[in-house]
Design an enzyme around this catalytic site. Structure first.
Site, short mmCIF file in Angstrom:
data_model
loop_
_atom_site.label_atom_id
_atom_site.label_comp_id
_atom_site.label_asym_id
_atom_site.label_seq_id
_atom_site.Cartn_x
_atom_site.Cartn_y
_atom_site.Cartn_z
N SER A 20 0.85 -1.20 0.00
CA SER A 20 0.00 0.00 0.00
C SER A 20 0.88 1.25 0.00
CB SER A 20 -0.87 -0.02 1.26
OG SER A 20 -1.57 1.19 1.44
N GLY A 21 0.30 2.36 -0.37
CA GLY A 21 0.90 3.68 -0.17
C GLY A 21 2.32 3.83 -0.67
N VAL A 68 6.88 -7.01 10.39
CA VAL A 68 8.18 -6.41 10.69
C VAL A 68 8.47 -6.29 12.18
CG1 VAL A 68 8.32 -5.07 8.53
CG2 VAL A 68 7.34 -4.01 10.59
N TYR A 157 3.63 7.45 17.99
CA TYR A 157 4.07 7.69 16.61
C TYR A 157 5.27 8.64 16.60
CZ TYR A 157 3.88 8.46 11.58
OH TYR A 157 4.20 8.52 10.24
N THR A 194 -2.03 8.30 1.34
CA THR A 194 -1.92 6.84 1.51
C THR A 194 -3.02 6.36 2.47
OG1 THR A 194 -0.55 6.93 3.50
CG2 THR A 194 0.62 7.08 1.39
#
Ligand SMILES: NC(=O)c1ccc[n+]([C@@H]2O[C@H](COP(=O)([O-])OP(=O)(O)OC[C@H]3O[C@@H](n4cnc5c(N)ncnc54)[C@H](O)[C@@H]3O)[C@@H](O)[C@H]2O)c1
Length: 284
Positions: A20-21, A68, A157, A194
């Site tokens: 994606s993105g 991941v 984040y 995205t």
């Protein structure tokens, strides 16, 4: 001393978060440049569709389901990669998730999920591919950080992206000091169109909030604001071209939004003048 990787054709790239993105755009760009591509992602069947799309450029493309955040899964990605290809020349540690954007409503499990994916994903990527790249000397690593890695934000984040900026600068130092010939770039996107605002589609059960509470009006407003600025953002394809150029020119910083870099001046000035930072939010 090795030079930058001028010619990509015939070489191999590994991209995480490739369904994606940004990751998908990198894979398309690399295949157009004649590279073979290992596309890894946690999400099937999206990965299968993405592989089919990238294959149309005519190079060898392999899709591998990978988490991941899981060291064993990343070991398996490396094993499958070296089974398919002799060498890895480009590694894009790109998979990432947004998590909660402020501390309200985000618990420790959610923090752990974001750090496991965004930070440990990069750490595992270095662990499983870097020794091979150093041995061969003809490689380049691109870590996807964010402008959030330069600005304050009380969220997992922000913590993860500041960490990615820091370890990527550290990796560059090490690669240069040891004259390894492995190039390093730190991608710091601003807003790109995205699916990042829908990251929760991949949240593991253990990290999902125990009780789903209705979002407050303020939270809904912020989420809509985020979706709107993302939709009006750069295309992933334009960022993929910047990434490709950074690899062939051996450029460390990849800033997609120069106007956001200008905003860093205020942060640096407050540090130089030992002043308290001005209030700032990327979401204002
Ligand atoms: N879109 C933006 O504006 C923006 C800005 C700054 C940084 N970034 C960063 O760009 C990177 C790519 O995100 P995007 O914007 O393309 O979003 P996206 O959601 O479109 O793509 C992210 C991909 O990562 C995959 N992924 C999620 N968790 C994973 C895991 N545990 N293991 C493997 N794959 C996993 C998803 O399935 C998805 O295919 C992220 O690191 C993100 O933080 C994006």
């Amino acid at each position: 001393m090795f030079g930058p990787m001028k010619d990509l054709a015939g070489k191999t790239a590994v991209v995480t978060g490739a369904a994606s993105g940004l990751g998908l755009a990198f894979a398309n760009q690399f295949a157009k440049d004649g590279m073979n591509v290992v596309m890894s992602d946690i999400e099937q069947p999206r990965l299968d569709e993405a592989v089919a799309q990238v294959e149309t450029h005519g190079t060898r493309v392999v899709g591998i389901i990978t988490d991941v955040s899981d060291g064993d899964s990343m070991d398996a990605l490396a094993a499958a990669t070296f089974e398919a290809f002799e060498s890895v020349n480009v590694l894009c540690n790109n998979a990432g998730v947004a998590g909660g954007l402020t501390t309200e409503g985000i618990d420790s499990a959610n923090w752990k999920w974001v750090l496991d994916v965004n930070l440990f994903g990069v750490v595992h990527g270095h662990r499983v591919f870097l020794p091979h790249m150093v041995e061969h000397g003809d490689g380049h690593i691109v870590n996807t950080a964010s402008m959030a890695g330069h600005f304050p934000g009380h969220s997992a984040y922000t913590a993860s992206k500041w960490a990615v900026v820091g370890i990527t600068m550290g990796l560059l130092n090490e690669m240069r000091q040891n004259d390894t010939g492995v190039g390093v770039s730190c991608l710091c996107p601003g807003w790109v169109d995205t699916q990042i605002a829908n990251s929760d589609r991949n949240i593991p059960e253990w990290a999902a909030p125990a009780a789903l509470v209705e979002p407050t009006e303020e939270q809904e407003f912020r989420m809509q604001f985020l979706k709107d600025v993302l939709a009006a953002g750069k295309t992933p394809e334009s960022v993929a071209q910047m990434v490709r150029d950074a690899i062939v020119n051996d450029s460390f910083w990849i800033f997609t939004h120069p106007e956001m870099v200008d905003q860093l001046a205020a942060k640096h000035a407050s540090i130089m003048e030992n002043r308290n930072p001005e209030p700032f939010s990327l979401l204002d």
